[in-house]
Write a protein that holds these residues in place. Structure first.
Motif, PDB file in Angstrom:
ATOM      1  N   GLY A  20       0.788  -1.223   0.000  1.00 52.43           N
ATOM      2  CA  GLY A  20       0.000   0.000   0.000  1.00 52.43           C
ATOM      3  C   GLY A  20       0.817   1.268   0.000  1.00 52.43           C
ATOM      4  O   GLY A  20       0.282   2.364   0.244  1.00 52.43           O
ATOM      5  N   GLU A  21       2.133   1.173  -0.273  1.00 56.75           N
ATOM      6  CA  GLU A  21       2.967   2.369  -0.347  1.00 56.75           C
ATOM      7  C   GLU A  21       2.596   3.210  -1.571  1.00 56.75           C
ATOM      8  O   GLU A  21       2.820   4.423  -1.589  1.00 56.75           O
ATOM      9  CB  GLU A  21       4.439   1.984  -0.360  1.00 56.75           C
ATOM     10  N   PHE A  22       2.068   2.547  -2.592  1.00 55.10           N
ATOM     11  CA  PHE A  22       1.416   3.236  -3.699  1.00 55.10           C
ATOM     12  C   PHE A  22      -0.076   2.947  -3.566  1.00 55.10           C
ATOM     13  O   PHE A  22      -0.486   1.791  -3.487  1.00 55.10           O
ATOM     14  CB  PHE A  22       1.928   2.746  -5.056  1.00 55.10           C
ATOM     15  N   SER A  23      -0.875   3.993  -3.553  1.00 52.77           N
ATOM     16  CA  SER A  23      -2.311   3.835  -3.288  1.00 52.77           C
ATOM     17  C   SER A  23      -3.050   3.315  -4.516  1.00 52.77           C
ATOM     18  O   SER A  23      -2.634   3.562  -5.654  1.00 52.77           O
ATOM     19  CB  SER A  23      -2.916   5.182  -2.890  1.00 52.77           C
ATOM     20  N   PRO A  24      -4.155   2.595  -4.308  1.00 50.27           N
ATOM     21  CA  PRO A  24      -4.988   2.169  -5.439  1.00 50.27           C
ATOM     22  C   PRO A  24      -5.387   3.350  -6.306  1.00 50.27           C
ATOM     23  O   PRO A  24      -5.839   4.384  -5.798  1.00 50.27           O
ATOM     24  CB  PRO A  24      -6.213   1.544  -4.750  1.00 50.27           C
ATOM     25  N   GLY A  25      -5.190   3.219  -7.612  1.00 52.58           N
ATOM     26  CA  GLY A  25      -5.528   4.278  -8.540  1.00 52.58           C
ATOM     27  C   GLY A  25      -4.426   5.301  -8.762  1.00 52.58           C
ATOM     28  O   GLY A  25      -4.537   6.161  -9.647  1.00 52.58           O
ATOM     29  N   GLU A  26      -3.343   5.232  -7.981  1.00 53.13           N
ATOM     30  CA  GLU A  26      -2.268   6.216  -8.103  1.00 53.13           C
ATOM     31  C   GLU A  26      -1.525   6.066  -9.429  1.00 53.13           C
ATOM     32  O   GLU A  26      -1.192   4.965  -9.848  1.00 53.13           O
ATOM     33  CB  GLU A  26      -1.289   6.071  -6.935  1.00 53.13           C
ATOM     34  N   ARG A  27      -1.238   7.188 -10.070  1.00 53.77           N
ATOM     35  CA  ARG A  27      -0.504   7.194 -11.331  1.00 53.77           C
ATOM     36  C   ARG A  27       0.950   6.801 -11.075  1.00 53.77           C
ATOM     37  O   ARG A  27       1.575   7.280 -10.127  1.00 53.77           O
ATOM     38  CB  ARG A  27      -0.577   8.579 -11.976  1.00 53.77           C
ATOM     39  N   LEU A  28       1.479   5.931 -11.918  1.00 48.52           N
ATOM     40  CA  LEU A  28       2.864   5.488 -11.816  1.00 48.52           C
ATOM     41  C   LEU A  28       3.633   6.063 -12.999  1.00 48.52           C
ATOM     42  O   LEU A  28       3.571   5.533 -14.109  1.00 48.52           O
ATOM     43  CB  LEU A  28       2.931   3.960 -11.808  1.00 48.52           C
ATOM     44  N   LYS A  29       4.338   7.160 -12.756  1.00 51.58           N
ATOM     45  CA  LYS A  29       5.055   7.853 -13.810  1.00 51.58           C
ATOM     46  C   LYS A  29       6.502   7.375 -13.866  1.00 51.58           C
ATOM     47  O   LYS A  29       7.199   7.358 -12.841  1.00 51.58           O
ATOM     48  CB  LYS A  29       5.001   9.358 -13.581  1.00 51.58           C
ATOM     49  N   VAL A  30       6.940   6.994 -15.047  1.00 50.92           N
ATOM     50  CA  VAL A  30       8.282   6.453 -15.211  1.00 50.92           C
ATOM     51  C   VAL A  30       9.332   7.439 -14.719  1.00 50.92           C
ATOM     52  O   VAL A  30      10.276   7.058 -14.010  1.00 50.92           O
ATOM     53  CB  VAL A  30       8.539   6.067 -16.687  1.00 50.92           C
ATOM     54  N   GLU A  31       9.186   8.708 -15.056  1.00 50.16           N
ATOM     55  CA  GLU A  31      10.188   9.701 -14.665  1.00 50.16           C
ATOM     56  C   GLU A  31      10.258   9.862 -13.152  1.00 50.16           C
ATOM     57  O   GLU A  31      11.331  10.118 -12.600  1.00 50.16           O
ATOM     58  CB  GLU A  31       9.873  11.049 -15.325  1.00 50.16           C
ATOM     59  N   THR A  32       9.129   9.701 -12.489  1.00 49.03           N
ATOM     60  CA  THR A  32       9.109   9.789 -11.019  1.00 49.03           C
ATOM     61  C   THR A  32       9.737   8.552 -10.385  1.00 49.03           C
ATOM     62  O   THR A  32      10.385   8.639  -9.328  1.00 49.03           O
ATOM     63  CB  THR A  32       7.662   9.941 -10.514  1.00 49.03           C
TER      64      THR A  32
END
Length: 218
Positions: A20-32
């Motif tokens: 859950g460190e990344f929330s459901p629905g959270e955008r995963l940006k390659v640059e980030t």
């Protein structure tokens, strides 16, 4: 780009999503993600693509990704499939498993029983290895692949549900002992009954989290 780099990013990203460190629905940006994993764009894109196959990540356009959403309906579907497929896999594993499988299962159960559930990085991979070993003698790679993916999807819900104050009231170690003993003694009906009860008890806590707002529906 090496397979090792892709595997590292895949495993680390998978763990962060499950926890859950990344929330459901959270955008995963390659640059980030590049500085987070200290690697280039290609291994990250490859890892994200792999994670779409087990439904932890969704592709939202040609280049974009996000963490898969959660919902009570999605969990119920995962739960239904997991129970039905693992019923079949465990029965076949008990029927077909040989001495090498038994010895591996004994070793994994021994290690799991002596590992603290508080240490996620050690306990969780061992927990998954134990559950998958119960099934792995079924001699059906396709069935095992489905079970493996459903495990990952289900475990994410467990972490999201930990806000439920009653979650840790169960004796999970004893439940593992029961399913292990029934399996090692080749009592298929009993082993399946205990395993599915183990999942049903967990599922009850997760459903309660949806009702009480412990997990956001989407």
């Amino acid at each position: 780009m090496t397979k090792t780099a892709i595997d590292r990013v895949y495993q680390e990203l998978r763990q962060k999503i499950i926890k859950g460190e990344f929330s459901p629905g959270e955008r995963l940006k390659v640059e980030t993600l590049k500085p987070l994993f200290d690697t280039g764009a290609s291994p990250i894109r490859e890892a994200l693509s792999l994670l779409t196959s087990n439904k932890l990540v969704d592709r939202i356009d040609q280049k974009g990704f996000r963490v898969s959403a959660v919902s009570a309906e999605n969990f119920n579907e995962i739960f239904m499939l997991r129970c039905n497929l693992e019923d079949l896999a465990l029965r076949k594993s008990i029927e077909l498993g040989g001495d090498a499988w038994e010895e591996k299962l004994v070793l994994l159960h021994h290690r799991l029983s002596r590992t603290s559930m508080e240490d996620f990085d050690i306990w969780e991979p061992m927990h998954k290895s134990f559950h998958m070993c119960l099934l792995e003698a079924c001699q059906s790679p396709i069935l095992l692949s489905y079970c493996n993916n459903l495990y990952d999807q289900n475990i994410r819900y467990r972490f999201l549900a930990e806000k439920n104050s009653n979650y840790n009231s169960r004796d999970v170690r004893h439940e593992h002992d029961e399913v292990f003993n029934a399996t090692i003694n080749r009592k298929a009906d009993l082993a399946v009954e205990i395993l599915l009860r183990h999942y049903t008890d967990t599922g009850a806590f997760l459903r309660e989290s949806f009702k009480t707002g412990g997990m956001a529906s989407s």
